[in-house]
Design an enzyme around this catalytic site. Structure first.
Site, PDB file in Angstrom:
ATOM      1  N   GLN A  81       0.836  -1.204   0.000  1.00 20.50           N
ATOM      2  CA  GLN A  81       0.000   0.000   0.000  1.00 20.50           C
ATOM      3  C   GLN A  81       0.871   1.254   0.000  1.00 20.50           C
ATOM      4  O   GLN A  81       1.515   1.565   1.004  1.00 20.50           O
ATOM      5  CB  GLN A  81      -0.877  -0.006   1.260  1.00 20.50           C
ATOM      6  CG  GLN A  81      -1.752   1.205   1.439  1.00 20.50           C
ATOM      7  CD  GLN A  81      -2.473   1.175   2.785  1.00 20.50           C
ATOM      8  OE1 GLN A  81      -1.941   0.638   3.758  1.00 20.50           O
ATOM      9  NE2 GLN A  81      -3.658   1.733   2.835  1.00 20.50           N
ATOM     10  N   GLY A  82       0.865   1.997  -1.092  1.00 22.50           N
ATOM     11  CA  GLY A  82       1.660   3.223  -1.187  1.00 22.50           C
ATOM     12  C   GLY A  82       0.811   4.448  -0.919  1.00 22.50           C
ATOM     13  O   GLY A  82       0.423   5.163  -1.861  1.00 22.50           O
ATOM     14  N   TYR A  83       0.497   4.691   0.346  1.00 25.70           N
ATOM     15  CA  TYR A  83      -0.302   5.858   0.740  1.00 25.70           C
ATOM     16  C   TYR A  83       0.583   6.924   1.396  1.00 25.70           C
ATOM     17  O   TYR A  83       0.762   8.007   0.881  1.00 25.70           O
ATOM     18  CB  TYR A  83      -1.401   5.432   1.730  1.00 25.70           C
ATOM     19  CG  TYR A  83      -2.729   5.021   1.134  1.00 25.70           C
ATOM     20  CD1 TYR A  83      -2.802   4.306  -0.051  1.00 25.70           C
ATOM     21  CD2 TYR A  83      -3.922   5.321   1.775  1.00 25.70           C
ATOM     22  CE1 TYR A  83      -4.030   3.909  -0.578  1.00 25.70           C
ATOM     23  CE2 TYR A  83      -5.154   4.939   1.258  1.00 25.70           C
ATOM     24  CZ  TYR A  83      -5.195   4.234   0.082  1.00 25.70           C
ATOM     25  OH  TYR A  83      -6.413   3.865  -0.420  1.00 25.70           O
ATOM     26  N   SER A  84       1.144   6.597   2.612  1.00 19.94           N
ATOM     27  CA  SER A  84       1.844   7.603   3.423  1.00 19.94           C
ATOM     28  C   SER A  84       3.104   8.120   2.745  1.00 19.94           C
ATOM     29  O   SER A  84       3.792   7.376   2.041  1.00 19.94           O
ATOM     30  CB  SER A  84       2.238   7.011   4.772  1.00 19.94           C
ATOM     31  OG  SER A  84       1.147   6.405   5.389  1.00 19.94           O
ATOM     32  N   GLU A 109      -6.292   9.156  17.164  1.00 16.22           N
ATOM     33  CA  GLU A 109      -6.830  10.533  17.161  1.00 16.22           C
ATOM     34  C   GLU A 109      -7.588  10.798  15.852  1.00 16.22           C
ATOM     35  O   GLU A 109      -8.684  11.379  15.861  1.00 16.22           O
ATOM     36  CB  GLU A 109      -5.692  11.555  17.303  1.00 16.22           C
ATOM     37  CG  GLU A 109      -5.008  11.573  18.656  1.00 16.22           C
ATOM     38  CD  GLU A 109      -3.973  10.454  18.824  1.00 16.22           C
ATOM     39  OE1 GLU A 109      -3.694   9.742  17.842  1.00 16.22           O
ATOM     40  OE2 GLU A 109      -3.458  10.284  19.936  1.00 16.22           O
ATOM     41  N   GLU A 137      -9.634  -1.333   5.094  1.00 15.17           N
ATOM     42  CA  GLU A 137      -8.414  -1.581   5.877  1.00 15.17           C
ATOM     43  C   GLU A 137      -8.733  -1.598   7.375  1.00 15.17           C
ATOM     44  O   GLU A 137      -8.318  -2.505   8.099  1.00 15.17           O
ATOM     45  CB  GLU A 137      -7.360  -0.506   5.577  1.00 15.17           C
ATOM     46  CG  GLU A 137      -6.095  -0.711   6.397  1.00 15.17           C
ATOM     47  CD  GLU A 137      -4.982   0.296   6.099  1.00 15.17           C
ATOM     48  OE1 GLU A 137      -5.238   1.303   5.411  1.00 15.17           O
ATOM     49  OE2 GLU A 137      -3.854   0.058   6.565  1.00 15.17           O
ATOM     50  N   SER A 183       4.355  -1.125   4.179  1.00 13.51           N
ATOM     51  CA  SER A 183       4.537  -2.462   4.759  1.00 13.51           C
ATOM     52  C   SER A 183       4.861  -3.484   3.682  1.00 13.51           C
ATOM     53  O   SER A 183       4.151  -3.578   2.674  1.00 13.51           O
ATOM     54  CB  SER A 183       3.273  -2.897   5.495  1.00 13.51           C
ATOM     55  OG  SER A 183       3.008  -2.033   6.564  1.00 13.51           O
TER      56      SER A 183
HETATM   57  C1  FAD Z   1       2.847  -0.816  11.599  1.00 13.82           C
HETATM   58  C2  FAD Z   1       2.531   0.227  10.574  1.00 13.82           C
HETATM   59  C3  FAD Z   1       2.307  -0.149   9.271  1.00 13.82           C
HETATM   60  C4  FAD Z   1       2.040   0.818   8.295  1.00 13.82           C
HETATM   61  N1  FAD Z   1       1.869   0.419   6.995  1.00 13.82           N
HETATM   62  C5  FAD Z   1       1.645   1.333   6.042  1.00 13.82           C
HETATM   63  C6  FAD Z   1       1.525   0.941   4.674  1.00 13.82           C
HETATM   64  O1  FAD Z   1       1.621  -0.247   4.340  1.00 13.82           O
HETATM   65  N2  FAD Z   1       1.337   1.896   3.749  1.00 13.82           N
HETATM   66  C7  FAD Z   1       1.222   3.198   4.078  1.00 13.82           C
HETATM   67  O2  FAD Z   1       1.007   4.006   3.178  1.00 13.82           O
HETATM   68  N3  FAD Z   1       1.334   3.621   5.355  1.00 13.82           N
HETATM   69  C8  FAD Z   1       1.556   2.723   6.346  1.00 13.82           C
HETATM   70  N4  FAD Z   1       1.700   3.123   7.653  1.00 13.82           N
HETATM   71  C9  FAD Z   1       1.703   4.554   7.965  1.00 13.82           C
HETATM   72  C10 FAD Z   1       0.488   5.042   8.738  1.00 13.82           C
HETATM   73  O3  FAD Z   1      -0.646   5.076   7.923  1.00 13.82           O
HETATM   74  C11 FAD Z   1       0.856   6.439   9.282  1.00 13.82           C
HETATM   75  O4  FAD Z   1       1.924   6.274  10.211  1.00 13.82           O
HETATM   76  C12 FAD Z   1      -0.320   7.085   9.989  1.00 13.82           C
HETATM   77  O5  FAD Z   1      -1.303   7.428   9.060  1.00 13.82           O
HETATM   78  C13 FAD Z   1       0.104   8.341  10.768  1.00 13.82           C
HETATM   79  O6  FAD Z   1       0.853   9.211   9.985  1.00 13.82           O
HETATM   80  P1  FAD Z   1       2.255   9.780  10.487  1.00 13.82           P
HETATM   81  O7  FAD Z   1       3.086   8.632  10.930  1.00 13.82           O
HETATM   82  O8  FAD Z   1       2.783  10.669   9.435  1.00 13.82           O
HETATM   83  O9  FAD Z   1       1.915  10.614  11.806  1.00 13.82           O
HETATM   84  P2  FAD Z   1       1.399  12.123  11.858  1.00 13.82           P
HETATM   85  O10 FAD Z   1       0.290  12.284  10.883  1.00 13.82           O
HETATM   86  O11 FAD Z   1       2.559  13.033  11.766  1.00 13.82           O
HETATM   87  O12 FAD Z   1       0.783  12.182  13.319  1.00 13.82           O
HETATM   88  C14 FAD Z   1       1.574  12.446  14.490  1.00 13.82           C
HETATM   89  C15 FAD Z   1       0.641  12.559  15.667  1.00 13.82           C
HETATM   90  O13 FAD Z   1      -0.235  13.695  15.507  1.00 13.82           O
HETATM   91  C16 FAD Z   1      -1.595  13.293  15.636  1.00 13.82           C
HETATM   92  N5  FAD Z   1      -2.433  14.038  14.701  1.00 13.82           N
HETATM   93  C17 FAD Z   1      -2.145  14.328  13.408  1.00 13.82           C
HETATM   94  N6  FAD Z   1      -3.174  15.011  12.846  1.00 13.82           N
HETATM   95  C18 FAD Z   1      -4.119  15.133  13.805  1.00 13.82           C
HETATM   96  C19 FAD Z   1      -5.416  15.736  13.827  1.00 13.82           C
HETATM   97  N7  FAD Z   1      -5.944  16.346  12.750  1.00 13.82           N
HETATM   98  N8  FAD Z   1      -6.130  15.674  14.991  1.00 13.82           N
HETATM   99  C20 FAD Z   1      -5.600  15.056  16.092  1.00 13.82           C
HETATM  100  N9  FAD Z   1      -4.381  14.483  16.118  1.00 13.82           N
HETATM  101  C21 FAD Z   1      -3.660  14.510  15.001  1.00 13.82           C
HETATM  102  C22 FAD Z   1      -1.590  11.806  15.257  1.00 13.82           C
HETATM  103  O14 FAD Z   1      -2.704  11.127  15.818  1.00 13.82           O
HETATM  104  C23 FAD Z   1      -0.270  11.338  15.846  1.00 13.82           C
HETATM  105  O15 FAD Z   1      -0.417  11.047  17.208  1.00 13.82           O
HETATM  106  C24 FAD Z   1       1.979   2.184   8.650  1.00 13.82           C
HETATM  107  C25 FAD Z   1       2.195   2.573   9.984  1.00 13.82           C
HETATM  108  C26 FAD Z   1       2.489   1.605  10.936  1.00 13.82           C
HETATM  109  C27 FAD Z   1       2.741   2.043  12.351  1.00 13.82           C
END
Ligand code: FAD
Length: 405
Positions: free
Chosen positions: A137-140, A388, A254, A172
């Site tokens: 999954q290429g999202y983040s 959150e 998902e 992942s």
């Molecule tokens: C085990 C694991 C597997 C993953 N696999 C994939 C994958 O296969 N493909 C993929 O694309 N991504 C994947 N991810 C990424 C995951 O989707 C992101 O880590 C997640 O969406 C959070 O983004 P971030 O890490 O940039 O944190 P940030 O968005 O920077 O968030 C940091 C903190 O700020 C809080 N925050 C941010 N915005 C708000 C808001 N508007 N209101 C309240 N709080 C807020 C968050 O809750 C968090 O606590 C994976 C992550 C993990 C841990």
């Protein structure tokens, strides 16, 4: 397909039982049997493998039972929800291992069924059902996690192909995947309306992956780089700049599937096994646990999971009977992540000093699994959308509350 009455379901159950007796590989019934742990994810690397896990996958796929409710024309089983439930129960009865674990089944397939054209369905769905192609999954992106629509990976129309440049993070199993479903930016002037949903073969020149090690000692995800990657025009799903709707829908699938994997017996909830039984073993008690406070918290966590399991089953039944999952999956994902983290904390607490095992002679394998599982659960409230962010979805889409000023 018409729903079946109880007598027909009984006949179906007996057919399933007979088929499983004849087809579940004996090697897999032996808990000590060795199979490649990666085999259950299928993919190009395992095509034609004689690993018993792959034999099991192929037999289930030939029946369409890796995706029981998908239409037969795309490799599914064409079963009604009631029949699929019977199959699930019979697989659980013999403690069958999963035939295949696949992002293609949990996330991509359902949105292809909704949004893809006929050629795309024919090309990709059958390969998913057979476990022939492993998807990631290429999202983040480094600047787009919770604010996913801020993604910047550029996708340009070059007439006879798309040209992709940018990078993804936390992808992942990208280093093991064959294909990637990916969100890209096709219009820089608009945020949500400038996103498209494309499918990328990971063997395409210009695709590079670098694994990221985790605190738990595992390295399940990668940075993924796209440098002048050319993909065919037909790899766009839906319309140009129409990817955000597909992206959100996929997240609902998902979240539904992540939640289903949490808890006792689930693969995503850290340590496995019955928490109360393990706690008793470590406390050395013959009967009830002597630590009343711990006993109370374990009981509450078990009750929370029991309630959650019923809610997941109800929500899955509603989803199958209606229009698929809804924003309420965010409630379940939130609760499941928090309960799973609490369960792992309780497990480590119950194990005492043994709950700090990392490696070495002083620790049994289940203790090491518990410690590492506890660290892994820290990610439960991040993956698939943070707790959150899921609470924000519940506030806006379920409760209809306005955005904060
Ligand atoms: C085990 C694991 C597997 C993953 N696999 C994939 C994958 O296969 N493909 C993929 O694309 N991504 C994947 N991810 C990424 C995951 O989707 C992101 O880590 C997640 O969406 C959070 O983004 P971030 O890490 O940039 O944190 P940030 O968005 O920077 O968030 C940091 C903190 O700020 C809080 N925050 C941010 N915005 C708000 C808001 N508007 N209101 C309240 N709080 C807020 C968050 O809750 C968090 O606590 C994976 C992550 C993990 C841990």
């Amino acid at each position: 397909m018409a729903d079946f009455g109880a007598p027909d379901l009984d006949a179906f159950r007996s057919d399933v039982r007979g088929w499983l007796e004849a087809n579940y590989p004996a090697e897999l019934a032996d808990p000590k049997a060795k199979t490649d742990p990666e085999a259950v994810w299928g993919g190009r690397r395992f095509a034609g493998s004689s690993d018993p896990q792959i034999v099991w996958m192929q037999r289930m796929a030939a029946k369409g039972w890796t995706t029981p409710t998908w239409p037969k024309e795309y490799g599914g089983g064409g079963l009604s929800p009631a029949e699929a439930r019977v199959l699930e129960q019979e697989l659980a009865r013999i403690k069958a291992r999963p035939a295949v674990l696949a992002f293609g089944i949990w996330m991509l397939g359902p949105v292809l069924l909704e949004y893809a054209n006929e050629d795309q369905k024919k090309t990709h769905l059958a390969r998913i059902t057979k476990g022939e192609v492993r998807w990631c999954q290429g999202y983040s992106e480094p600047g787009a996690g919770s604010d996913l629509a801020a993604l910047a990976t550029k996708c340009e129309d070059k007439g006879d192909h798309w040209l992709i440049n940018g990078s993804k993070i936390w992808t992942s199993y990208a280093d093991k995947a064959d294909w990637c479903f990916c969100l890209v930016r096709t219009d820089t002037a608009k945020k949500h309306e400038g996103i498209s949903f494309v499918l990328i073969d990971m063997a395409t020149p210009g695709v590079e992956t670098r694994p990221i090690p985790l605190i738990s000692g595992e390295s399940p995800f990668c940075e993924t780089f796209f440098t002048d990657v050319k993909i065919p025009k037909e790899n766009l799903v839906g319309r140009v700049n129409g990817g955000w709707e597909i992206a959100k829908r996929l997240l609902q699938y998902e979240r539904q599937n992540i939640s289903a994997g949490f808890g006792e017996g689930g693969s995503a909830g850290g340590a496995s096994g019955d928490l109360a039984v393990i706690a008793k073993q470590y406390a050395g008690d013959d009967g009830a646990l002597s630590d009343i406070d711990l006993r109370g918290r374990i009981t509450r966590n078990k009750m929370d999971f029991q309630t959650l399991r019923q809610t997941i089953a109800r929500s899955a039944a509603e989803s199958k009977a209606g229009n698929g999952p809804s924003a309420t999956t965010s409630i379940i994902k939130y609760a499941a992540a928090e309960f799973a983290k609490e369960r792992s904390e309780l497990m480590v607490e119950a194990l005492g000093h043994q709950g700090l095992g990392w490696e070495g002679a002083g620790f049994e394998t289940p203790e090491i699994v518990a410690t590492r599982g506890w660290l892994r659960t820290k990610a439960n409230s991040i993956e698939g959308g943070t707790s959150e962010v899921n609470l924000n979805v519940v506030a806006k889409r379920v409760l209809g509350l306005p955005d904060p000023k």
